[in-house]
Design an enzyme around this catalytic site. Structure first.
Site, PDB file in Angstrom:
ATOM      1  N   ASP A 281      -8.829   2.528   9.984  1.00 55.71           N
ATOM      2  CA  ASP A 281      -7.577   3.251   9.928  1.00 55.71           C
ATOM      3  C   ASP A 281      -6.589   2.461  10.793  1.00 55.71           C
ATOM      4  O   ASP A 281      -7.000   1.651  11.632  1.00 55.71           O
ATOM      5  CB  ASP A 281      -7.785   4.668  10.474  1.00 55.71           C
ATOM      6  CG  ASP A 281      -6.492   5.439  10.574  1.00 55.71           C
ATOM      7  OD1 ASP A 281      -5.705   5.415   9.616  1.00 55.71           O
ATOM      8  OD2 ASP A 281      -6.257   6.051  11.628  1.00 55.71           O
TER       9      ASP A 281
ATOM     10  N   ASP B 218      -3.053   3.759  12.271  1.00 51.74           N
ATOM     11  CA  ASP B 218      -2.343   4.498  13.314  1.00 51.74           C
ATOM     12  C   ASP B 218      -3.306   5.207  14.254  1.00 51.74           C
ATOM     13  O   ASP B 218      -4.236   5.897  13.809  1.00 51.74           O
ATOM     14  CB  ASP B 218      -1.406   5.520  12.679  1.00 51.74           C
ATOM     15  CG  ASP B 218      -0.374   4.861  11.784  1.00 51.74           C
ATOM     16  OD1 ASP B 218       0.823   4.948  12.096  1.00 51.74           O
ATOM     17  OD2 ASP B 218      -0.766   4.237  10.768  1.00 51.74           O
TER      18      ASP B 218
ATOM     19  N   GLU C 205       1.295   6.537  16.299  1.00 54.04           N
ATOM     20  CA  GLU C 205       1.470   6.901  14.897  1.00 54.04           C
ATOM     21  C   GLU C 205       2.830   6.358  14.465  1.00 54.04           C
ATOM     22  O   GLU C 205       3.869   6.774  14.985  1.00 54.04           O
ATOM     23  CB  GLU C 205       1.419   8.425  14.720  1.00 54.04           C
ATOM     24  CG  GLU C 205       0.076   9.060  15.043  1.00 54.04           C
ATOM     25  CD  GLU C 205      -0.954   8.835  13.944  1.00 54.04           C
ATOM     26  OE1 GLU C 205      -0.546   8.686  12.760  1.00 54.04           O
ATOM     27  OE2 GLU C 205      -2.155   8.787  14.260  1.00 54.04           O
TER      28      GLU C 205
ATOM     29  N   ARG D 200       6.765  14.765   6.075  1.00 52.30           N
ATOM     30  CA  ARG D 200       7.232  13.891   7.146  1.00 52.30           C
ATOM     31  C   ARG D 200       8.133  12.772   6.619  1.00 52.30           C
ATOM     32  O   ARG D 200       9.158  12.451   7.215  1.00 52.30           O
ATOM     33  CB  ARG D 200       6.030  13.307   7.897  1.00 52.30           C
ATOM     34  CG  ARG D 200       5.302  14.323   8.767  1.00 52.30           C
ATOM     35  CD  ARG D 200       4.069  13.729   9.416  1.00 52.30           C
ATOM     36  NE  ARG D 200       3.009  13.500   8.444  1.00 52.30           N
ATOM     37  CZ  ARG D 200       1.888  12.823   8.703  1.00 52.30           C
ATOM     38  NH1 ARG D 200       1.699  12.281   9.893  1.00 52.30           N
ATOM     39  NH2 ARG D 200       0.968  12.672   7.770  1.00 52.30           N
TER      40      ARG D 200
ATOM     41  N   GLY E  24      -3.512   5.821   5.921  1.00 49.24           N
ATOM     42  CA  GLY E  24      -2.557   6.785   5.391  1.00 49.24           C
ATOM     43  C   GLY E  24      -1.156   6.487   5.884  1.00 49.24           C
ATOM     44  O   GLY E  24      -0.212   7.226   5.585  1.00 49.24           O
TER      45      GLY E  24
END
Length: 409
Positions: free
Chosen positions: A197, A199, A206, A242, A286
């Site tokens: 991943d 972040d 993030e 977001r 993501g």
């Protein structure tokens, strides 16, 4: 009649000790049934289970050994082993084996005591304990910067693995350490692909929170991010909400944010070692491709899969192009890369911190929750919270002395 003897030799380590001992045994055509040797702080501990053949008596062998160890300043003990004891020992070799890895900034006796007590409570035996981390200096030691790791090789039938893992998790919470527990099999040191991943895993922040800060909607987006990472709301829904708040943000802000991204502790060291050892690496995130490709160049990463922000006339539109990389998609992409590289899933490692990483962590041969949210840490089979990303090498059995270093200049 043949004689079985357990020899235990200890004392100051010196060059050639094993050669001298085994040379004496060779004179009597002795068969070695088991052997183990460790050196701790220049102090030798050597054990041999030997069979003295019928044509020789053990007395001359022991006499020669006693004379030799006396001249070298060593100690030796002899224990007769019956045939029945030996056969019982042979039958035990089929028992399952596990590796328990204890990671912390420094190792303390309480940690060893708690872990070993739990192992004994579950009727398993510790065969060996090995230090994987480097030697710690006494002077100028900063606990916040050090790494310490010991590995237990454990043998036995674990009847209640769920309960054992719960006990290990309780120890990690009480003592602020990490404990990894995995089956000892051929895949452990034969991993070929590791995916991350991005972040809060490869980088300390993030990215979407950083973009939101630039757009003046930081608090609103940070709250949604936290809910998503804890698994309280659907990731796809949260991402769309977001990104929508970023509508109208200038494209130049992406580069501004990328330049201030901070790599997680140990990231550069880990990737340098992984690539020199022939691993394939990937970001499955993501987050957003712009930042994934920025890190790809920085760390020489092989694959990047993430979400693409739509940009029109130099401004973010508040939308994401194409299929969103959510938890399900992350697991699919791990499988896709593994197939493409002709690597079995058992040879893969996945690392992440959020709830949307759990499907990927579950598919990988070794899934690691890294500095993860509580729900993720409790659900993943392995977790690292106290050390940096390069601690992943310990879970693969690598010692600090085996780590490669970048050359200066």
């Amino acid at each position: 009649m043949r004689e079985l003897l357990l020899l235990e030799i200890s004392g100051p380590d010196k060059t050639g000790l094993t050669a001298e001992l085994s040379s004496i045994l060779a004179r009597y055509n002795t068969r070695i049934l088991d052997i183990g040797q460790e050196v701790i702080h220049n102090h030798l501990s050597l054990g041999m289970l030997v069979e003295v053949p019928n044509e020789f008596k053990s007395a001359p062998v022991l006499k020669d050994l006693l004379f030799m160890v006396h001249t070298l300043g060593l100690q030796i003990s002899f224990t007769p082993i019956s045939d029945n004891e030996y056969e019982k020992w042979v039958k035990e070799q089929g028992k399952p084996r596990y590796l328990l890895t204890l990671l912390a900034r420094e190792i303390k006796a309480e940690q060893i005591a708690r872990v070993s007590t739990s192992i004994a409570r579950h009727n398993m035996n510790i065969d060996t304990v090995t230090r994987l981390s480097g030697r710690l200096p006494l002077q100028n030691r900063h606990a916040g910067k050090t790494k310490a790791c010991v590995e237990f090789s454990v043998r036995g039938i674990l009847k209640n693995e769920k309960r054992f893992r719960e006990e290990m998790l309780a120890i990690t919470d009480d003592l602020g350490i990490d404990i990894a527990f995995q089956e000892d099999n051929i895949y452990r040191r034969n991993r070929r692909l590791i995916v991350f991943d991005m972040d809060s895993t490869l980088i300390t922040t993030e990215v979407i929170d950083e973009l939101a800060h630039e757009a003046g909607v930081g608090e609103e987006v940070a709250a949604i991010t936290e809910q998503a990472m804890r698994g309280e709301i659907d990731f796809t829904v949260s991402l769309q909400r977001r990104v929508d708040t970023l509508k109208g943000l200038d494209e130049s802000v992406l580069q501004k944010v990328a330049k201030r991204l901070q790599l997680t502790e140990g990231a550069e060291s880990l990737f340098f070692n992984l690539h020199n050892l022939g691993f394939k690496t990937a970001i499955i995130s993501g987050g957003f491709t712009y930042f994934g490709h920025y890190l790809q160049k920085k760390l020489n990463i092989d694959y990047v899969y993430a979400n693409t922000l739509e940009i029109s006339d130099g401004k973010l539109t508040g939308k994401v192009l194409g299929e969103i990389v959510d938890g399900r998609k992350k697991a699919e992409l791990l499988q896709h890369i593994a197939r493409k590289e002709n690597i079995s899933l058992e040879q893969t490692i996945a690392v992440g911190d959020g709830a949307n990483d759990l499907p990927m962590l579950g598919k990988a041969g070794l899934g690691i929750a890294f500095r993860a949210k509580p729900i993720v840490k409790e659900s993943a089979r392995q977790a690292i919270s106290t050390l940096g990303l390069d601690a992943i090498l310990y879970l693969m059995g690598f010692r600090d002395r085996e780590s490669l270093r970048k050359r200066k200049g």
